[in-house]
Design a protein around this motif. Structure first.
Motif, short mmCIF file in Angstrom:
data_model
loop_
_atom_site.label_atom_id
_atom_site.label_comp_id
_atom_site.label_asym_id
_atom_site.label_seq_id
_atom_site.Cartn_x
_atom_site.Cartn_y
_atom_site.Cartn_z
N ARG A 29 0.83 -1.22 0.00
CA ARG A 29 0.00 0.00 0.00
C ARG A 29 0.85 1.26 0.00
NH1 ARG A 29 -1.90 -4.58 0.08
NH2 ARG A 29 -3.81 -5.10 1.17
N VAL A 33 -2.91 5.63 0.52
CA VAL A 33 -4.00 4.72 0.94
C VAL A 33 -4.05 4.65 2.46
CG1 VAL A 33 -4.73 2.30 0.94
CG2 VAL A 33 -3.99 3.39 -1.19
N ALA A 66 -16.44 7.24 -2.99
CA ALA A 66 -15.62 6.08 -3.34
C ALA A 66 -16.34 5.24 -4.40
CB ALA A 66 -15.34 5.24 -2.09
N GLY A 218 -9.95 -5.12 -3.41
CA GLY A 218 -9.16 -3.91 -3.18
C GLY A 218 -7.69 -4.19 -2.87
N HIS A 219 -7.46 -5.26 -2.10
CA HIS A 219 -6.09 -5.48 -1.59
C HIS A 219 -5.08 -5.82 -2.67
CE1 HIS A 219 -5.93 -9.98 -1.67
NE2 HIS A 219 -7.25 -9.86 -1.63
N GLY A 223 -5.20 -1.30 -2.34
CA GLY A 223 -6.18 -0.79 -1.38
C GLY A 223 -6.16 -1.63 -0.12
N PRO A 224 -7.05 -1.31 0.82
CA PRO A 224 -7.08 -2.09 2.07
C PRO A 224 -7.60 -3.51 1.86
CG PRO A 224 -8.20 0.03 2.30
CD PRO A 224 -7.96 -0.17 0.84
N GLY A 276 -12.55 1.21 4.35
CA GLY A 276 -11.96 0.42 3.28
C GLY A 276 -12.29 1.03 1.92
N GLY A 279 -10.17 3.97 1.37
CA GLY A 279 -8.82 3.52 1.01
C GLY A 279 -8.77 3.00 -0.41
N LEU A 280 -9.81 2.30 -0.81
CA LEU A 280 -9.87 1.77 -2.18
C LEU A 280 -9.89 2.93 -3.19
CD1 LEU A 280 -10.24 -0.48 -4.29
CD2 LEU A 280 -12.70 -0.40 -3.82
N ALA A 283 -6.54 4.26 -3.54
CA ALA A 283 -5.70 3.36 -4.33
C ALA A 283 -5.96 3.56 -5.82
CB ALA A 283 -5.95 1.91 -3.93
#
Ligand code: PMP
Length: 405
Positions: A29, A33, A66, A218-219, A223-224, A276, A279-280, A283
Protein backbone atom coordinates in the motif's frame (compact mmCIF):
# COMPACT_ATOMS: atom_id res chain seq x y z
CA UNK A 1 8.62 9.91 -12.28
CA UNK A 2 10.51 6.62 -12.35
CA UNK A 3 9.65 3.34 -10.64
CA UNK A 4 12.11 4.13 -7.86
CA UNK A 5 10.36 7.48 -7.28
CA UNK A 6 7.04 5.67 -6.86
CA UNK A 7 8.67 3.10 -4.64
CA UNK A 8 9.32 5.83 -2.08
CA UNK A 9 5.54 6.08 -1.61
CA UNK A 10 5.42 2.60 -0.05
CA UNK A 11 6.50 2.48 3.62
CA UNK A 12 6.91 -1.30 3.70
CA UNK A 13 9.15 -1.28 0.62
CA UNK A 14 11.65 0.95 2.38
CA UNK A 15 12.94 -2.19 4.11
CA UNK A 16 15.94 -2.97 1.92
CA UNK A 17 16.13 -6.55 3.20
CA UNK A 18 12.88 -7.62 1.56
CA UNK A 19 12.27 -8.30 -2.09
CA UNK A 20 8.52 -8.52 -2.26
CA UNK A 21 7.42 -10.32 -5.41
CA UNK A 22 4.20 -11.91 -4.19
CA UNK A 23 2.02 -9.13 -5.53
CA UNK A 24 -0.58 -11.41 -7.10
CA UNK A 25 -1.42 -12.56 -3.56
CA UNK A 26 -1.66 -9.03 -2.23
CA UNK A 27 0.00 -5.78 -3.24
CA UNK A 28 1.72 -3.27 -0.97
CA UNK A 29 0.00 0.00 0.00
CA UNK A 30 1.21 3.49 -0.80
CA UNK A 31 1.12 6.14 1.94
CA UNK A 32 -1.87 7.81 0.22
CA UNK A 33 -4.00 4.72 0.94
CA UNK A 34 -2.83 4.46 4.54
CA UNK A 35 -3.59 8.18 4.96
CA UNK A 36 -7.07 7.87 3.46
CA UNK A 37 -8.02 5.16 5.95
CA UNK A 38 -6.58 7.21 8.82
CA UNK A 39 -8.39 10.37 7.67
CA UNK A 40 -11.67 8.47 7.56
CA UNK A 41 -11.32 7.23 11.12
CA UNK A 42 -9.95 10.52 12.43
CA UNK A 43 -12.42 12.90 10.79
CA UNK A 44 -15.34 11.07 9.17
CA UNK A 45 -16.03 8.02 11.29
CA UNK A 46 -19.71 7.32 11.91
CA UNK A 47 -22.03 4.66 10.61
CA UNK A 48 -22.60 5.60 6.96
CA UNK A 49 -26.04 5.63 5.33
CA UNK A 50 -27.78 5.61 8.72
CA UNK A 51 -27.55 8.85 10.67
CA UNK A 52 -28.80 12.32 9.81
CA UNK A 53 -26.19 14.17 11.89
CA UNK A 54 -23.25 15.81 10.08
CA UNK A 55 -20.63 13.19 10.89
CA UNK A 56 -22.75 10.35 9.55
CA UNK A 57 -23.54 12.40 6.44
CA UNK A 58 -19.78 12.88 6.00
CA UNK A 59 -19.21 9.12 6.28
CA UNK A 60 -21.98 8.54 3.75
CA UNK A 61 -20.49 11.11 1.39
CA UNK A 62 -17.05 9.49 1.66
CA UNK A 63 -18.55 6.10 0.86
CA UNK A 64 -20.56 7.40 -2.08
CA UNK A 65 -17.59 9.32 -3.47
CA UNK A 66 -15.62 6.08 -3.34
CA UNK A 67 -18.41 4.33 -5.20
CA UNK A 68 -18.29 7.02 -7.91
CA UNK A 69 -14.50 6.59 -8.17
CA UNK A 70 -14.96 2.84 -8.71
CA UNK A 71 -17.74 3.46 -11.27
CA UNK A 72 -15.47 5.71 -13.31
CA UNK A 73 -12.48 3.38 -12.92
CA UNK A 74 -14.23 0.38 -14.46
CA UNK A 75 -16.56 2.44 -16.69
CA UNK A 76 -19.84 1.24 -15.22
CA UNK A 77 -22.88 3.24 -16.29
CA UNK A 78 -24.13 4.01 -12.78
CA UNK A 79 -23.23 3.89 -9.08
CA UNK A 80 -26.16 1.48 -8.74
CA UNK A 81 -24.00 -1.11 -10.48
CA UNK A 82 -21.20 -0.90 -7.89
CA UNK A 83 -21.66 -3.12 -4.85
CA UNK A 84 -19.13 -3.04 -2.05
CA UNK A 85 -18.15 -6.51 -0.88
CA UNK A 86 -15.29 -7.88 1.23
CA UNK A 87 -13.32 -9.29 -1.70
CA UNK A 88 -13.53 -11.07 -5.05
CA UNK A 89 -14.64 -14.29 -3.39
CA UNK A 90 -17.66 -12.64 -1.80
CA UNK A 91 -18.63 -10.93 -5.06
CA UNK A 92 -18.55 -14.20 -6.98
CA UNK A 93 -20.53 -15.96 -4.25
CA UNK A 94 -23.10 -13.18 -4.34
CA UNK A 95 -23.71 -13.84 -8.03
CA UNK A 96 -23.78 -17.61 -7.48
CA UNK A 97 -26.26 -17.52 -4.60
CA UNK A 98 -28.44 -14.72 -5.90
CA UNK A 99 -28.38 -15.11 -9.70
CA UNK A 100 -27.20 -18.70 -10.02
CA UNK A 101 -29.64 -20.38 -7.68
CA UNK A 102 -32.62 -18.43 -8.97
CA UNK A 103 -31.90 -18.73 -12.72
CA UNK A 104 -30.44 -22.19 -13.31
CA UNK A 105 -32.15 -25.55 -13.39
CA UNK A 106 -31.51 -29.18 -14.34
CA UNK A 107 -30.56 -29.45 -18.00
CA UNK A 108 -28.75 -26.09 -18.01
CA UNK A 109 -24.98 -25.79 -18.25
CA UNK A 110 -22.43 -23.57 -16.56
CA UNK A 111 -19.18 -23.07 -18.48
CA UNK A 112 -15.95 -22.29 -16.64
CA UNK A 113 -12.33 -22.42 -17.72
CA UNK A 114 -9.96 -25.01 -16.33
CA UNK A 115 -7.77 -22.21 -14.99
CA UNK A 116 -10.28 -20.66 -12.60
CA UNK A 117 -9.22 -19.77 -9.08
CA UNK A 118 -11.19 -21.85 -6.58
CA UNK A 119 -13.15 -18.65 -5.81
CA UNK A 120 -14.59 -18.75 -9.31
CA UNK A 121 -15.12 -22.50 -9.34
CA UNK A 122 -16.51 -23.64 -6.00
CA UNK A 123 -19.50 -21.25 -6.11
CA UNK A 124 -20.46 -22.75 -9.49
CA UNK A 125 -19.96 -26.30 -8.22
CA UNK A 126 -22.40 -25.34 -5.45
CA UNK A 127 -24.92 -23.94 -7.95
CA UNK A 128 -24.61 -27.07 -10.08
CA UNK A 129 -25.14 -29.32 -7.06
CA UNK A 130 -28.16 -27.40 -5.83
CA UNK A 131 -29.91 -26.81 -9.17
CA UNK A 132 -28.98 -29.93 -11.13
CA UNK A 133 -27.20 -27.82 -13.78
CA UNK A 134 -24.01 -29.27 -15.24
CA UNK A 135 -20.55 -27.76 -15.00
CA UNK A 136 -18.51 -27.78 -18.24
CA UNK A 137 -14.83 -26.92 -18.57
CA UNK A 138 -13.07 -24.93 -21.27
CA UNK A 139 -9.61 -26.50 -21.30
CA UNK A 140 -6.64 -24.46 -22.41
CA UNK A 141 -3.45 -25.17 -24.33
CA UNK A 142 -0.28 -25.47 -22.21
CA UNK A 143 0.43 -21.77 -22.81
CA UNK A 144 -3.02 -20.88 -21.45
CA UNK A 145 -4.67 -20.25 -24.83
CA UNK A 146 -8.38 -20.94 -25.07
CA UNK A 147 -9.02 -21.80 -28.71
CA UNK A 148 -11.98 -20.48 -30.70
CA UNK A 149 -13.12 -24.06 -31.12
CA UNK A 150 -13.15 -24.65 -27.36
CA UNK A 151 -15.14 -21.47 -26.79
CA UNK A 152 -17.61 -22.30 -29.55
CA UNK A 153 -18.21 -25.89 -28.46
CA UNK A 154 -18.18 -25.69 -24.67
CA UNK A 155 -20.46 -22.65 -24.69
CA UNK A 156 -23.59 -23.94 -26.40
CA UNK A 157 -27.37 -23.56 -26.45
CA UNK A 158 -27.65 -25.15 -22.99
CA UNK A 159 -25.19 -22.74 -21.39
CA UNK A 160 -26.82 -20.22 -19.07
CA UNK A 161 -23.77 -18.83 -17.31
CA UNK A 162 -20.08 -18.50 -18.15
CA UNK A 163 -17.52 -17.84 -15.39
CA UNK A 164 -14.07 -16.77 -16.50
CA UNK A 165 -11.01 -14.99 -15.13
CA UNK A 166 -9.70 -12.19 -17.31
CA UNK A 167 -6.18 -13.07 -16.13
CA UNK A 168 -5.10 -16.43 -14.69
CA UNK A 169 -3.45 -16.16 -11.28
CA UNK A 170 -1.12 -19.05 -12.22
CA UNK A 171 -0.22 -18.51 -15.88
CA UNK A 172 -0.80 -14.76 -16.04
CA UNK A 173 -2.35 -15.17 -19.49
CA UNK A 174 -5.08 -12.79 -20.62
CA UNK A 175 -8.21 -14.61 -21.70
CA UNK A 176 -10.17 -13.56 -24.82
CA UNK A 177 -13.07 -12.04 -22.90
CA UNK A 178 -14.64 -10.34 -25.93
CA UNK A 179 -14.86 -13.64 -27.83
CA UNK A 180 -16.24 -15.46 -24.79
CA UNK A 181 -18.82 -12.74 -24.18
CA UNK A 182 -19.87 -12.70 -27.84
CA UNK A 183 -20.43 -16.45 -27.82
CA UNK A 184 -22.16 -16.41 -24.42
CA UNK A 185 -24.54 -13.65 -25.43
CA UNK A 186 -25.22 -15.38 -28.74
CA UNK A 187 -26.62 -18.36 -26.79
CA UNK A 188 -28.31 -16.18 -24.14
CA UNK A 189 -25.86 -16.85 -21.28
CA UNK A 190 -24.53 -14.28 -18.81
CA UNK A 191 -20.81 -13.79 -18.20
CA UNK A 192 -19.27 -13.47 -14.75
CA UNK A 193 -15.72 -12.16 -15.00
CA UNK A 194 -13.16 -12.58 -12.23
CA UNK A 195 -11.12 -9.40 -12.43
CA UNK A 196 -8.93 -10.08 -9.39
CA UNK A 197 -5.71 -10.32 -11.41
CA UNK A 198 -6.57 -7.97 -14.27
CA UNK A 199 -8.00 -4.85 -12.66
CA UNK A 200 -4.69 -3.91 -10.93
CA UNK A 201 -2.68 -4.28 -14.14
CA UNK A 202 -4.69 -3.08 -17.13
CA UNK A 203 -7.54 -0.71 -17.94
CA UNK A 204 -10.78 -2.66 -17.55
CA UNK A 205 -13.91 -1.26 -19.16
CA UNK A 206 -16.96 -3.34 -18.28
CA UNK A 207 -19.03 -1.71 -21.01
CA UNK A 208 -16.48 -2.36 -23.71
CA UNK A 209 -15.98 -5.94 -22.53
CA UNK A 210 -19.78 -6.21 -22.25
CA UNK A 211 -19.52 -8.57 -19.24
CA UNK A 212 -22.60 -8.97 -17.05
CA UNK A 213 -20.79 -9.24 -13.71
CA UNK A 214 -17.24 -8.54 -12.63
CA UNK A 215 -15.63 -8.96 -9.22
CA UNK A 216 -12.32 -7.71 -7.88
CA UNK A 217 -10.49 -7.18 -4.57
CA UNK A 218 -9.16 -3.91 -3.18
CA UNK A 219 -6.09 -5.48 -1.59
CA UNK A 220 -4.62 -6.63 -4.90
CA UNK A 221 -4.69 -3.10 -6.26
CA UNK A 222 -2.97 -1.51 -3.29
CA UNK A 223 -6.18 -0.79 -1.38
CA UNK A 224 -7.08 -2.09 2.07
CA UNK A 225 -7.94 -5.69 2.82
CA UNK A 226 -11.61 -6.39 3.47
CA UNK A 227 -13.01 -4.23 0.67
CA UNK A 228 -13.92 -5.52 -2.76
CA UNK A 229 -16.30 -4.70 -5.56
CA UNK A 230 -18.94 -6.51 -7.51
CA UNK A 231 -20.04 -4.85 -10.73
CA UNK A 232 -23.35 -6.04 -12.09
CA UNK A 233 -25.42 -4.94 -15.06
CA UNK A 234 -28.29 -2.89 -13.60
CA UNK A 235 -31.12 -4.78 -15.32
CA UNK A 236 -29.81 -8.04 -13.90
CA UNK A 237 -29.15 -6.75 -10.38
CA UNK A 238 -32.62 -5.21 -10.25
CA UNK A 239 -34.42 -8.50 -10.66
CA UNK A 240 -32.05 -10.57 -8.48
CA UNK A 241 -32.99 -11.52 -4.92
CA UNK A 242 -30.73 -10.29 -2.10
CA UNK A 243 -27.78 -12.44 -1.12
CA UNK A 244 -27.48 -11.51 2.57
CA UNK A 245 -30.39 -9.99 4.46
CA UNK A 246 -30.54 -7.78 7.53
CA UNK A 247 -29.98 -4.13 8.31
CA UNK A 248 -29.23 -1.43 5.77
CA UNK A 249 -30.60 -3.30 2.76
CA UNK A 250 -34.30 -2.65 3.37
CA UNK A 251 -36.86 0.05 2.68
CA UNK A 252 -39.37 -1.20 5.24
CA UNK A 253 -39.90 -4.26 7.39
CA UNK A 254 -43.06 -5.75 8.90
CA UNK A 255 -43.43 -8.78 11.17
CA UNK A 256 -43.88 -10.96 8.10
CA UNK A 257 -41.58 -9.55 5.50
CA UNK A 258 -39.60 -6.67 4.02
CA UNK A 259 -39.36 -4.37 1.05
CA UNK A 260 -35.77 -4.32 -0.05
CA UNK A 261 -33.83 -1.13 -0.66
CA UNK A 262 -32.94 0.04 -4.13
CA UNK A 263 -29.61 -0.71 -5.78
CA UNK A 264 -26.87 -1.00 -4.75
CA UNK A 265 -27.98 -1.12 -1.08
CA UNK A 266 -30.12 -4.22 -1.64
CA UNK A 267 -26.85 -6.13 -1.83
CA UNK A 268 -25.03 -4.37 1.00
CA UNK A 269 -26.49 -5.90 4.15
CA UNK A 270 -24.94 -4.66 7.39
CA UNK A 271 -22.49 -1.84 7.92
CA UNK A 272 -20.31 -1.31 4.88
CA UNK A 273 -16.50 -1.06 5.19
CA UNK A 274 -16.52 2.69 4.65
CA UNK A 275 -12.89 3.21 5.67
CA UNK A 276 -11.96 0.42 3.28
CA UNK A 277 -13.96 2.11 0.53
CA UNK A 278 -12.12 5.40 1.20
CA UNK A 279 -8.82 3.52 1.01
CA UNK A 280 -9.87 1.77 -2.18
CA UNK A 281 -10.75 5.11 -3.79
CA UNK A 282 -7.33 6.43 -2.78
CA UNK A 283 -5.70 3.36 -4.33
CA UNK A 284 -7.58 3.95 -7.58
CA UNK A 285 -6.59 7.63 -7.59
CA UNK A 286 -2.99 6.53 -7.03
CA UNK A 287 -3.15 3.95 -9.85
CA UNK A 288 -4.61 6.54 -12.20
CA UNK A 289 -1.85 8.95 -11.28
CA UNK A 290 0.85 6.35 -11.99
CA UNK A 291 -1.19 5.39 -15.09
CA UNK A 292 -1.57 2.06 -16.81
CA UNK A 293 0.78 2.84 -19.72
CA UNK A 294 3.65 3.22 -17.26
CA UNK A 295 2.51 0.27 -15.15
CA UNK A 296 2.30 -2.06 -18.14
CA UNK A 297 5.61 -0.93 -19.59
CA UNK A 298 7.34 -1.42 -16.24
CA UNK A 299 5.75 -4.79 -15.46
CA UNK A 300 6.58 -6.08 -18.94
CA UNK A 301 10.23 -5.07 -18.55
CA UNK A 302 10.42 -6.89 -15.19
CA UNK A 303 8.75 -10.01 -16.58
CA UNK A 304 10.97 -10.00 -19.67
CA UNK A 305 14.12 -9.73 -17.55
CA UNK A 306 12.97 -12.55 -15.25
CA UNK A 307 12.00 -14.87 -18.11
CA UNK A 308 15.26 -14.23 -19.95
CA UNK A 309 17.19 -14.93 -16.74
CA UNK A 310 15.26 -18.08 -15.82
CA UNK A 311 15.59 -19.43 -19.39
CA UNK A 312 19.34 -19.65 -18.81
CA UNK A 313 18.97 -21.67 -15.60
CA UNK A 314 19.03 -25.44 -16.22
CA UNK A 315 16.20 -27.54 -14.75
CA UNK A 316 13.91 -24.53 -14.29
CA UNK A 317 10.61 -24.52 -16.20
CA UNK A 318 8.35 -21.51 -16.53
CA UNK A 319 4.68 -22.39 -16.94
CA UNK A 320 2.48 -20.80 -19.58
CA UNK A 321 3.23 -18.60 -22.55
CA UNK A 322 6.74 -17.99 -23.89
CA UNK A 323 5.72 -14.38 -24.48
CA UNK A 324 6.36 -12.18 -21.42
CA UNK A 325 3.56 -9.89 -22.64
CA UNK A 326 1.10 -12.70 -21.92
CA UNK A 327 2.08 -13.09 -18.27
CA UNK A 328 0.70 -9.92 -16.64
CA UNK A 329 3.73 -9.92 -14.35
CA UNK A 330 3.10 -13.49 -13.14
CA UNK A 331 5.76 -16.20 -13.45
CA UNK A 332 4.94 -19.66 -12.12
CA UNK A 333 7.81 -22.08 -12.36
CA UNK A 334 9.14 -25.41 -11.20
CA UNK A 335 12.67 -26.49 -10.33
CA UNK A 336 13.30 -30.13 -11.21
CA UNK A 337 13.75 -32.31 -8.15
CA UNK A 338 12.94 -29.54 -5.65
CA UNK A 339 9.56 -29.12 -3.99
CA UNK A 340 8.12 -25.59 -4.41
CA UNK A 341 7.94 -25.24 -0.62
CA UNK A 342 11.71 -25.76 -0.49
CA UNK A 343 12.15 -23.37 -3.42
CA UNK A 344 10.22 -20.68 -1.59
CA UNK A 345 12.05 -21.32 1.68
CA UNK A 346 15.42 -20.95 -0.01
CA UNK A 347 14.23 -17.77 -1.71
CA UNK A 348 12.93 -16.53 1.65
CA UNK A 349 16.34 -17.14 3.20
CA UNK A 350 17.67 -14.74 0.55
CA UNK A 351 14.98 -12.20 1.51
CA UNK A 352 12.75 -12.93 -1.48
CA UNK A 353 9.00 -13.32 -0.92
CA UNK A 354 7.15 -15.57 -3.36
CA UNK A 355 4.16 -17.91 -3.22
CA UNK A 356 4.40 -21.71 -3.44
CA UNK A 357 1.70 -24.35 -3.70
CA UNK A 358 -1.31 -24.92 -5.89
CA UNK A 359 -2.31 -21.23 -5.93
CA UNK A 360 -5.99 -22.10 -5.32
CA UNK A 361 -6.16 -23.45 -8.87
CA UNK A 362 -5.80 -27.18 -8.33
CA UNK A 363 -7.77 -28.32 -11.41
CA UNK A 364 -5.41 -26.32 -13.66
CA UNK A 365 -2.27 -27.78 -12.08
CA UNK A 366 -3.70 -31.30 -12.27
CA UNK A 367 -4.65 -30.71 -15.91
CA UNK A 368 -1.13 -29.50 -16.70
CA UNK A 369 0.39 -32.41 -14.77
CA UNK A 370 2.11 -30.20 -12.23
CA UNK A 371 1.56 -30.93 -8.55
CA UNK A 372 2.51 -27.50 -7.33
CA UNK A 373 4.69 -24.59 -8.37
CA UNK A 374 6.41 -21.46 -7.17
CA UNK A 375 5.03 -18.10 -8.28
CA UNK A 376 6.78 -14.76 -8.54
CA UNK A 377 4.53 -11.82 -9.36
CA UNK A 378 5.67 -8.29 -10.10
CA UNK A 379 4.18 -4.88 -9.60
CA UNK A 380 5.43 -1.69 -11.25
CA UNK A 381 7.31 -0.73 -8.06
CA UNK A 382 9.64 -3.73 -8.29
CA UNK A 383 13.08 -3.12 -9.77
CA UNK A 384 15.32 -4.89 -12.27
CA UNK A 385 17.86 -5.35 -9.46
CA UNK A 386 15.23 -7.27 -7.51
CA UNK A 387 14.52 -9.43 -10.55
CA UNK A 388 18.25 -10.16 -10.95
CA UNK A 389 18.53 -11.12 -7.27
CA UNK A 390 15.53 -13.42 -7.70
CA UNK A 391 17.02 -15.15 -10.78
CA UNK A 392 20.40 -15.50 -9.03
CA UNK A 393 18.73 -17.08 -6.02
CA UNK A 394 16.71 -19.49 -8.20
CA UNK A 395 19.90 -20.44 -10.06
CA UNK A 396 21.51 -21.46 -6.74
CA UNK A 397 18.64 -23.66 -5.51
CA UNK A 398 19.60 -27.04 -6.92
CA UNK A 399 23.18 -26.68 -5.72
CA UNK A 400 21.92 -25.72 -2.26
CA UNK A 401 19.71 -28.80 -2.29
CA UNK A 402 22.72 -31.02 -2.92
CA UNK A 403 22.51 -31.47 -6.70
CA UNK A 404 25.76 -31.20 -8.63
CA UNK A 405 24.31 -28.84 -11.22
N1 PMP B 1 -9.59 -14.89 -8.30
C1 PMP B 1 -8.29 -14.81 -8.64
C2 PMP B 1 -7.91 -14.96 -10.08
C3 PMP B 1 -7.34 -14.59 -7.65
O1 PMP B 1 -6.06 -14.52 -7.98
C4 PMP B 1 -7.75 -14.44 -6.31
C5 PMP B 1 -6.75 -14.19 -5.19
N2 PMP B 1 -5.68 -15.07 -5.16
C6 PMP B 1 -9.11 -14.52 -6.02
C7 PMP B 1 -10.00 -14.74 -7.04
C8 PMP B 1 -9.63 -14.40 -4.63
O2 PMP B 1 -9.39 -13.13 -4.13
P1 PMP B 1 -9.77 -12.79 -2.63
O3 PMP B 1 -9.01 -13.75 -1.78
O4 PMP B 1 -9.34 -11.38 -2.45
O5 PMP B 1 -11.23 -12.99 -2.52
Amino acid sequence: MTASDYRKDFPLLQNEDTIYIDNAATAQRPQAVLDAVKVFYETENANPLRGFYPLSLKATESCENARATVRDFIHATSKKEIIFTRNTTEGLNLVAYSYGLSHLKAGDEIAVTIMEHHSNLLPWQMVARQTGAELKFMECETDGTLTDETIQTVINEKTKLVAVAQVSNVLGCVNPIEKIVARAHEVGAVVVMDGAQSVPHMPVDVQKLDVDFMAFSGHKLMGPMGIGVLYGRKVLLEEMPPFLTGGEMIDSVTREGAVFAELPYKFEAGTVNAAGAAGLAAAIDYLNQVNFDFIQEQELALTQRAMEGLAKVPHVHVMGSEDPANHTGIISFTVEGVHPHDVSEILASDGIDVRAGHHCAQPLLTYLGVHSSTRASFMFYNTLDEVDAFVKSVASIRRRMGYEE
